[in-house]
Design a protein around this motif. Structure first.
Motif, PDB file in Angstrom:
ATOM      1  N   UNK A 281      51.501  35.845  36.535  1.00 18.29           N
ATOM      2  CA  UNK A 281      50.878  37.077  37.014  1.00 18.29           C
ATOM      3  C   UNK A 281      50.178  37.848  35.893  1.00 18.29           C
ATOM      4  N   UNK A 282      50.746  37.856  34.693  1.00 17.19           N
ATOM      5  CA  UNK A 282      50.147  38.633  33.614  1.00 17.19           C
ATOM      6  C   UNK A 282      48.776  38.098  33.236  1.00 17.19           C
ATOM      7  N   UNK A 283      48.565  36.788  33.354  1.00 20.12           N
ATOM      8  CA  UNK A 283      47.261  36.207  33.044  1.00 20.12           C
ATOM      9  C   UNK A 283      46.274  36.421  34.187  1.00 20.12           C
ATOM     10  N   UNK A 284      46.744  36.287  35.420  1.00 17.29           N
ATOM     11  CA  UNK A 284      45.841  36.338  36.576  1.00 17.29           C
ATOM     12  C   UNK A 284      45.458  37.757  36.971  1.00 17.29           C
ATOM     13  N   UNK A 285      46.211  38.750  36.512  1.00 13.66           N
ATOM     14  CA  UNK A 285      45.992  40.100  37.030  1.00 13.66           C
ATOM     15  C   UNK A 285      45.353  41.058  36.045  1.00 13.66           C
ATOM     16  N   UNK A 286      45.480  40.805  34.751  1.00 14.42           N
ATOM     17  CA  UNK A 286      45.192  41.873  33.795  1.00 14.42           C
ATOM     18  C   UNK A 286      43.752  42.350  33.843  1.00 14.42           C
ATOM     19  N   UNK A 287      42.793  41.429  33.867  1.00 11.80           N
ATOM     20  CA  UNK A 287      41.399  41.842  33.770  1.00 11.80           C
ATOM     21  C   UNK A 287      40.754  42.117  35.124  1.00 11.80           C
ATOM     22  N   UNK A 288      41.131  41.369  36.143  1.00 11.36           N
ATOM     23  CA  UNK A 288      40.500  41.531  37.446  1.00 11.36           C
ATOM     24  C   UNK A 288      41.238  42.545  38.311  1.00 11.36           C
ATOM     25  N   UNK A 289      42.559  42.678  38.136  1.00  6.50           N
ATOM     26  CA  UNK A 289      43.394  43.496  39.016  1.00  6.50           C
ATOM     27  C   UNK A 289      43.097  43.160  40.478  1.00  6.50           C
ATOM     28  N   UNK A 290      43.432  41.934  40.894  1.00  5.51           N
ATOM     29  CA  UNK A 290      42.942  41.411  42.170  1.00  5.51           C
ATOM     30  C   UNK A 290      43.482  42.120  43.404  1.00  5.51           C
ATOM     31  N   UNK A 291      44.644  42.744  43.330  1.00  6.27           N
ATOM     32  CA  UNK A 291      45.187  43.414  44.501  1.00  6.27           C
ATOM     33  C   UNK A 291      44.677  44.842  44.641  1.00  6.27           C
ATOM     34  N   UNK A 292      43.992  45.338  43.613  1.00  9.48           N
ATOM     35  CA  UNK A 292      43.530  46.721  43.602  1.00  9.48           C
ATOM     36  C   UNK A 292      42.016  46.817  43.738  1.00  9.48           C
ATOM     37  N   UNK A 293      41.290  45.930  43.075  1.00 13.12           N
ATOM     38  CA  UNK A 293      39.835  45.987  43.081  1.00 13.12           C
ATOM     39  C   UNK A 293      39.292  45.583  44.452  1.00 13.12           C
ATOM     40  N   UNK A 294      38.415  46.388  45.054  1.00 12.74           N
ATOM     41  CA  UNK A 294      37.857  46.038  46.375  1.00 12.74           C
ATOM     42  C   UNK A 294      37.116  44.705  46.335  1.00 12.74           C
ATOM     43  N   UNK A 295      37.077  44.047  47.484  1.00 15.78           N
ATOM     44  CA  UNK A 295      36.522  42.703  47.540  1.00 15.78           C
ATOM     45  C   UNK A 295      35.034  42.669  47.206  1.00 15.78           C
ATOM     46  N   UNK A 296      34.273  43.695  47.620  1.00 13.87           N
ATOM     47  CA  UNK A 296      32.845  43.647  47.317  1.00 13.87           C
ATOM     48  C   UNK A 296      32.623  43.706  45.805  1.00 13.87           C
ATOM     49  N   UNK A 297      33.468  44.457  45.092  1.00 20.18           N
ATOM     50  CA  UNK A 297      33.354  44.513  43.635  1.00 20.18           C
ATOM     51  C   UNK A 297      33.751  43.177  43.024  1.00 20.18           C
ATOM     52  N   UNK A 298      34.782  42.532  43.594  1.00 17.25           N
ATOM     53  CA  UNK A 298      35.182  41.229  43.072  1.00 17.25           C
ATOM     54  C   UNK A 298      34.099  40.181  43.315  1.00 17.25           C
ATOM     55  N   UNK A 299      33.361  40.306  44.423  1.00 14.23           N
ATOM     56  CA  UNK A 299      32.242  39.390  44.645  1.00 14.23           C
ATOM     57  C   UNK A 299      31.174  39.553  43.565  1.00 14.23           C
ATOM     58  N   UNK A 300      30.884  40.793  43.196  1.00 16.30           N
ATOM     59  CA  UNK A 300      29.935  41.024  42.107  1.00 16.30           C
ATOM     60  C   UNK A 300      30.458  40.450  40.796  1.00 16.30           C
ATOM     61  N   UNK A 301      31.748  40.632  40.537  1.00 17.79           N
ATOM     62  CA  UNK A 301      32.354  40.061  39.329  1.00 17.79           C
ATOM     63  C   UNK A 301      32.244  38.543  39.357  1.00 17.79           C
ATOM     64  N   UNK A 302      32.518  37.941  40.527  1.00 14.15           N
ATOM     65  CA  UNK A 302      32.450  36.486  40.663  1.00 14.15           C
ATOM     66  C   UNK A 302      31.047  35.970  40.373  1.00 14.15           C
ATOM     67  N   UNK A 303      30.033  36.624  40.936  1.00 12.47           N
ATOM     68  CA  UNK A 303      28.652  36.181  40.719  1.00 12.47           C
ATOM     69  C   UNK A 303      28.285  36.311  39.246  1.00 12.47           C
ATOM     70  N   UNK A 304      28.628  37.442  38.638  1.00 15.29           N
ATOM     71  CA  UNK A 304      28.332  37.619  37.218  1.00 15.29           C
ATOM     72  C   UNK A 304      29.074  36.628  36.350  1.00 15.29           C
ATOM     73  N   UNK A 305      30.329  36.355  36.703  1.00 16.07           N
ATOM     74  CA  UNK A 305      31.130  35.390  35.953  1.00 16.07           C
ATOM     75  C   UNK A 305      30.516  33.999  36.028  1.00 16.07           C
TER      76      UNK A 305
END
Length: 734
Positions: A281-305
């Protein structure tokens, strides 16, 4: 926007009881906020008799300040980081506050002529808010600590503890003084919303509403759920944290042929990490905060990544752009042209560049990933400015005019009951911190006196416009690149002066807005301003002291700290900070990104122009074709900032975090909304808490006594936990 989605869901338990109908709002507009999001989140009533400045508040607030400051600094220096945030403190402090209300004596005491009680009644919402605020304004570790660690480890220039402490405290507290100067424009006006504070307000109101109503509805109570998940997280983390670290970075594709260089670079955890699975969990959560960050923002992060990590970087590396094949595909280290590590001692005299030695030794080189992320960072800075102007320009101007008029809503009128903090308190604090800043930088030779004035001038110049942007849009343009650039040209060749200037210019601005955000939260929740002032100031002093003491304790007790041999204390962020001090400070931007002494990376400066242009066609298209809904979700500042943490972050942190985000922020939110609204944020907080407690026990009970897990396949002696030894090698296997 990000905050709308959070506020809507986190406020739900509270809104079920306190929701105002639209007709009621229309009839009593003057008795409520003119902003709809504020109306449905924040109560328009207040009870001035509610206790807040209590022994319970100070005891729990200072206790959590000390714990969070220690834990976050401790894990800041580890390979995978853990950060205890607002939600954890809010959840854990609630039962402790109720417990103290039950067991403390209720009799009155007299001290210095003032009568008070240790237990003035039930644990109140205002006490809870102040406890959370005391820790929240210090959740991020003090930026200046990295300067002290940098000098001690990398430059061999050990300063006395008092020098580091004054550097930390002045950079942290000066921002508080600036917050007082801008509070009339950014706190009291109704249209200065500060969206993130609505999320926090709804969280606290939900906790207290559910506590009052015993809001179970036949489902597991929130506190019981939190404790069970935290316990499970604690038990499980013994595997990736100590017994079986390989499961934290399963580079299974690399195992097909670990001797293949390209396969290792693409799939190893030390490379691009394609397919790497992190059951940690410490590796998967620290930078993205996947349970907190809204999905549309994570989609933007995914595209940029994907755009940077899987397209730009492989293209640059395997076409040998900038002789990339001589270096690893992902590294924060600095190199010579032949791929050997760059030895700073060959070009520096007492942390100052010797130009003749630099020319003789050769120009600095970096891997293509590192260079490209600088270019993307340049683009992100200008994209943020252009995006805000295009999408929020008219709104900002209107709200700026509203702020100047100091139009007051019901919350400002309710706050008039409480005495405001006198301006001279903030003024005196600024004079003291300015004097201490000048004394610290001059006596211990951090940088010249005029550089202190210039850095603070930059912070003060930007604090109001950046604050308006953040108060309206929830976006905060960073000043770190600007400050590095400015001092890099004014004082080329001075590494410590560069990072010190950046810290004063960047951190003072950030701290000012952090404190202002907390003042706005206090404004919404009707916290007496003078109590908030003392709580923020006291906790910031204690947090800075503990941050520095913790870092120095680790530096002087952990062998090989901040090196691969010092695992798990590899100080990924500090190593990146060190590389930046060489690039921007010791060598200077003219010799890296300009055209002086063999500079090679001048082309990345095109990022400034590219970033300014990118939002324009999408803004125009969204206006021209409003029926195309996805256009309004393209957010170039978020998209370009996706890789801003790499390095020190590793790509597999992002891929695993985004997968969890797809499950929780998209699937569960859409198809199991009731569960998501009730337990999602609790799950994130519980997982963080369990990992943090387990990590501390592993260290203090075992590792600090030189205890080690016996070596086996899941815990190899060579500490190549992903069993992909060439993932961090260059193209030639070196």
């Amino acid at each position: 926007m990000v905050w709308e989605e959070k506020a809507e869901t986190m406020a739900e338990p509270y809104n079920q009881k306190y929701e105002l109908s639209k007709d009621h709002v229309d009839q009593e507009e003057e008795d409520n906020s003119p902003i709809e999001e504020v109306r449905v989140t924040v109560s328009n009533t207040d009870d001035p008799s509610m206790p807040c400045n209590t022994f319970r508040m100070w005891f729990l607030g200072l206790m959590f300040t000390a714990i969070v400051s220690f834990v976050n600094q401790f894990f800041y220096m580890r390979q995978t980081q853990i950060s205890i945030g607002y939600s954890v403190v809010a959840l854990v402090s609630l039962p402790l506050g109720h417990l103290m209300a039950r067991v403390l004596p209720t009799r009155d005491y007299t001290l210095f002529g003032r009568t008070f009680s240790l237990n003035p009644g039930p644990f109140s919402l205002k006490e809870h808010i102040l406890i959370g605020t005391m820790t929240a304004c210090n959740t991020s570790t003090a930026y200046a600590v990295d300067i002290v660690v940098l000098q001690d480890i990398f430059y061999g220039d050990k300063k006395p503890f008092i020098a580091g402490l004054l550097l930390v405290l002045t950079t942290q507290i000066t921002g508080f003084a600036l917050a007082g100067a801008i509070r009339r424009f950014l706190v009291r006006p109704a249209h200065m919303i500060w969206p993130s504070t609505l999320v926090t307000a709804s969280l606290f109101r939900s906790l207290h509403a559910s506590a009052d109503d015993d809001d179970d509805d036949g489902r597991m109570p929130r506190m019981k759920y939190f404790l069970l998940v935290a316990l499970g997280s604690f038990v499980y983390y013994w595997l990736p944290g100590f017994i079986f670290p390989t499961i934290g970075m399963i580079s299974w594709i690399c195992w097909i042929n670990p001797d293949n260089i390209v396969l290792s670079q693409l799939t190893g955890s030390g490379g691009l990490g394609i397919g790497t699975i992190a059951l940690d969990w410490s590796a998967a959560s620290y930078y993205v905060q996947p349970l907190v960050t809204p999905w549309f923002a994570q989609l933007n992060i995914l595209i940029g990544f994907i755009m940077v990590t899987y397209i730009m970087v492989p293209w640059a590396y395997y076409t040998n752009l900038w002789n990339s094949k001589n270096y690893p595909i992902l590294s924060a280290a600095l190199f010579k042209e032949d791929g050997s590590l760059y030895n700073k001692s060959e070009i520096l005299d007492d942390s100052v560049l010797n130009q003749e030695k630099y020319v003789a030794y050769g120009p600095v080189r970096m891997d293509s990933f590192f260079a490209l992320t600088y270019g993307v960072g340049f683009a992100g800075l200008t994209a943020t400015v252009v995006h805000v102007v295009l999408y929020h320009g008219k709104e900002m101007v209107a709200r700026w005019k509203s702020a100047r008029a100091e139009n007051e809503d019901v919350h400002s009128r309710l706050m008039n009951v409480y005495p405001e903090v006198p301006d001279w308190w903030y003024g005196l604090l600024f004079v003291i911190t300015l004097a201490l800043s000048l004394m610290t930088c001059i006596i211990w030779d951090f940088m010249p006196w005029w550089a202190v004035i210039l850095a603070l001038a930059i912070a003060m110049f930007f604090v109001l416009p950046v604050g308006i942007v953040q108060a309206v849009t929830n976006q905060q343009p960073g000043l770190n690149i600007v400050t590095e650039y400015v001092i890099g040209y004014f004082l080329p060749g001075h590494a410590i002066a560069n990072v010190t200037f950046k810290t004063y210019g960047y951190t003072v601005n950030v701290q000012a807005l952090t404190f202002t955000s907390d003042l706005k939260l206090g404004h919404y929740m009707k916290i007496p301003p003078r109590v908030m002032f003392m709580a923020q100031l006291t906790s910031t002093f204690i947090a800075g002291l503990i941050n520095l003491a913790t870092a120095m304790w680790l530096v002087h007790t952990r062998p090989d700290i901040c090196t691969p041999a010092g695992y798990p204390f590899t100080c990924r962020n500090t190593n990146t900070f060190y590389s930046a001090s060489i690039i921007w400070g010791a060598i200077g931007p003219a010799r890296v990104f300009g055209n002086k002494d063999g500079a090679l990376y001048s082309s990345v400066q095109w990022g400034f122009i590219v970033g300014a242009l990118l939002p324009i066609p999408f803004w125009w298209a969204a206006k021209r074709f409003p029926h195309i809904s996805w256009l309004k979700f393209v957010h170039w500042p978020v998209l370009l900032a996706a890789t801003s943490n790499m390095p020190p972050a590793l790509p597999y942190f992002y891929t695993n975090g985004l997968f969890l985000g797809f499950v929780f922020a998209f699937l569960l939110r859409r198809y199991r909304y009731d569960w998501w609204a009730r337990y999602n944020y609790l799950t994130s907080a519980a997982l963080d808490s369990g990992v943090a407690v387990c990590g501390l026990i592993i260290f203090f009970a075992i590792q600090s006594w030189e205890g080690k897990m016996p070596n086996w396949w899941g815990n190899p002696a060579d500490e190549v936990f992903d069993h992909c030894p060439l993932g961090g090698a260059n193209f030639y296997g070196q």
